[in-house]
Design an enzyme around this catalytic site. Structure first.
Site, PDB file in Angstrom:
ATOM      1  N   GLU A   1     -33.239  42.305  98.807  1.00  0.00           N
ATOM      2  CA  GLU A   1     -32.277  42.194  97.714  1.00  0.00           C
ATOM      3  C   GLU A   1     -32.289  40.724  97.320  1.00  0.00           C
ATOM      4  O   GLU A   1     -31.487  39.927  97.793  1.00  0.00           O
ATOM      5  CB  GLU A   1     -30.888  42.666  98.155  1.00  0.00           C
ATOM      6  CG  GLU A   1     -29.979  42.961  96.971  1.00  0.00           C
ATOM      7  CD  GLU A   1     -29.256  41.739  96.462  1.00  0.00           C
ATOM      8  OE1 GLU A   1     -29.892  40.954  95.709  1.00  0.00           O
ATOM      9  OE2 GLU A   1     -28.082  41.571  96.803  1.00  0.00           O
TER      10      GLU A   1
ATOM     11  N   GLU B   1     -31.416  31.378  91.751  1.00  0.00           N
ATOM     12  CA  GLU B   1     -31.625  31.234  93.197  1.00  0.00           C
ATOM     13  C   GLU B   1     -33.100  31.230  93.590  1.00  0.00           C
ATOM     14  O   GLU B   1     -33.439  30.818  94.694  1.00  0.00           O
ATOM     15  CB  GLU B   1     -30.868  32.291  94.008  1.00  0.00           C
ATOM     16  CG  GLU B   1     -29.359  32.236  93.821  1.00  0.00           C
ATOM     17  CD  GLU B   1     -28.626  33.273  94.654  1.00  0.00           C
ATOM     18  OE1 GLU B   1     -29.272  34.015  95.424  1.00  0.00           O
ATOM     19  OE2 GLU B   1     -27.390  33.348  94.520  1.00  0.00           O
TER      20      GLU B   1
END
Length: 382
Positions: free
Chosen positions: A142, A151
């Site tokens: 994930e 990110e």
């Protein structure tokens, strides 16, 4: 068995019913900028209570047990180990749960409490620093951040694909795409931003006068720089929201998309550029653009999913912890159903922190009979 890349047996730490294998940790700056939040159960809980996330990941494995049965699986960025548990329950013979933070110890305890310690091996360390004696048939992760790419965790998944997965193996998810929509600014957020900017400027002016009178220091030399910071914060920073479906004026269902089995690290690190049109499906004042993502769990050509699953973060699906990124226009404009806005978009990594991204938009079109044009505008996604 798992070994660190520095050779010898992996070190271990106690974590409930057994050991957590250790690989070299993230460097201090990357840990402070990114990994540290994921070491907290409080942060993990935000993802665990996201029912759309949880249900679709669970379905991707439980509805494709024939793909997982007897296979070796790697879970990259395992967190609490929930995906590893589902992989084991779906029939995986062996699962390696790789987690860079101290959350690995919690994962080991959770896995043990669910009777899966013999199937799942937890390794604490960055995936790039782990060396396994066998390669995986499937990598689950994930990895998605807000607006998909925030990110930059996909870098790690692609590295693991190239180094830790067998040829023809499957990534879960396997495909990803970004959707962009024109939206109504129902909360009148741009008006609110302008008011807050004005109030902050007035507060600074009051402080400058007070500093001159009370402290005998003229601070006015910093005024222009402070105003630039305020403008950047209020006008050039995207907002993470959970939008209502009725706010959507029109959308383009796939402005960027990737097959995660074929994209290279080099391609992933380049700027992402897209030129596209948004056709308005309803009338109203366009207050901004919004972006979200979908990912597909289709498996690979050699290991296809029998029952493909889609995880969508669209406002039409419901609330997720990712929400949607809203990019508000300084000058909202009226749109009529059938109008077409031409949009150019560029996504680039920030130089100061390459896990964060900057997005540039320009918009033009004949909207409600008036020529509208927004020159290229920067929005930080932080």
């Amino acid at each position: 068995n798992a070994k660190s890349m520095q050779g010898g047996n992996a070190k271990s730490m106690q974590g409930g019913n057994g050991n957590v294998l250790m690989a070299p940790p993230p460097d201090g700056v990357d840990y402070a900028n990114y990994f540290c939040a994921y070491a907290e159960l409080y942060h993990q809980k935000q993802m665990l209570v996201d029912t759309i996330r949880m249900e679709q990941y669970m379905a991707s494995m439980m509805e494709n047990k024939s793909s997982f049965k007897g296979k070796t699986v790697i879970d990259v960025g395992a967190g609490t180990g929930i995906l590893s548990i589902w992989a084991a329950k779906a029939g995986a013979a062996r699962v390696y749960a790789i987690e860079a933070t101290e959350m690995a110890a919690y994962a080991r305890r959770l896995i043990g409490a669910n009777g899966l310690a013999d199937t799942i091996t937890v390794i604490q360390g960055k995936a790039e620093e782990v060396k396994l004696e066998e390669k995986a048939d499937i990598i689950i992760s994930e990895w998605m951040g807000c607006f998909l790419l925030r990110e930059s965790m996909l870098d790690t998944v692609i590295w693991a694909r190239d180094n830790l997965m067998k040829p023809g193996g499957a990534l879960y998810p396997s495909h990803a795409r970004i959707i962009i929509a024109a939206i109504k600014d129902n909360g009148r957020r741009m008006e609110e931003k302008r008011n807050m900017n004005t109030n902050d400027r007035q507060e600074w002016s009051t402080f400058v006068r007070m500093a001159r009178r009370k402290y005998a220091v003229d601070m006015d030399i910093l005024t222009t720089s402070y105003h630039k910071e305020l403008d950047d914060f209020y006008y050039n920073t995207a907002a993470c929201l959970n939008l209502e479906p009725q706010q959507i004026l029109g959308e383009n269902l796939s402005v960027l998309e990737w097959d995660l089995h074929t994209i290279t690290l080099e391609e992933l690190k380049k700027d992402k550029i897209a030129n596209f049109e948004i056709k308005m499906t309803s009338s109203g004042v366009m207050g901004g653009l919004a972006g979200w993502f979908d990912v597909d769990f289709k498996g690979s050509k050699m290991l296809p999913a029998e029952h493909p699953v889609v995880l969508s973060t669209s406002p039409r699906v419901g609330i997720t912890h990712w929400g949607q990124q809203a990019f508000f226009l300084r000058n909202p404009t009226l749109c009529t159903r059938g109008d077409v806005a031409r949009v150019s978009m560029k996504i680039t990594r920030q130089k100061k922190n390459d896990r964060m991204i900057d997005t540039y938009f320009s918009v033009e079109g004949n909207l409600s009979g008036t020529l509208y044009k927004m020159s290229t505008t920067l929005y930080h996604v932080e």
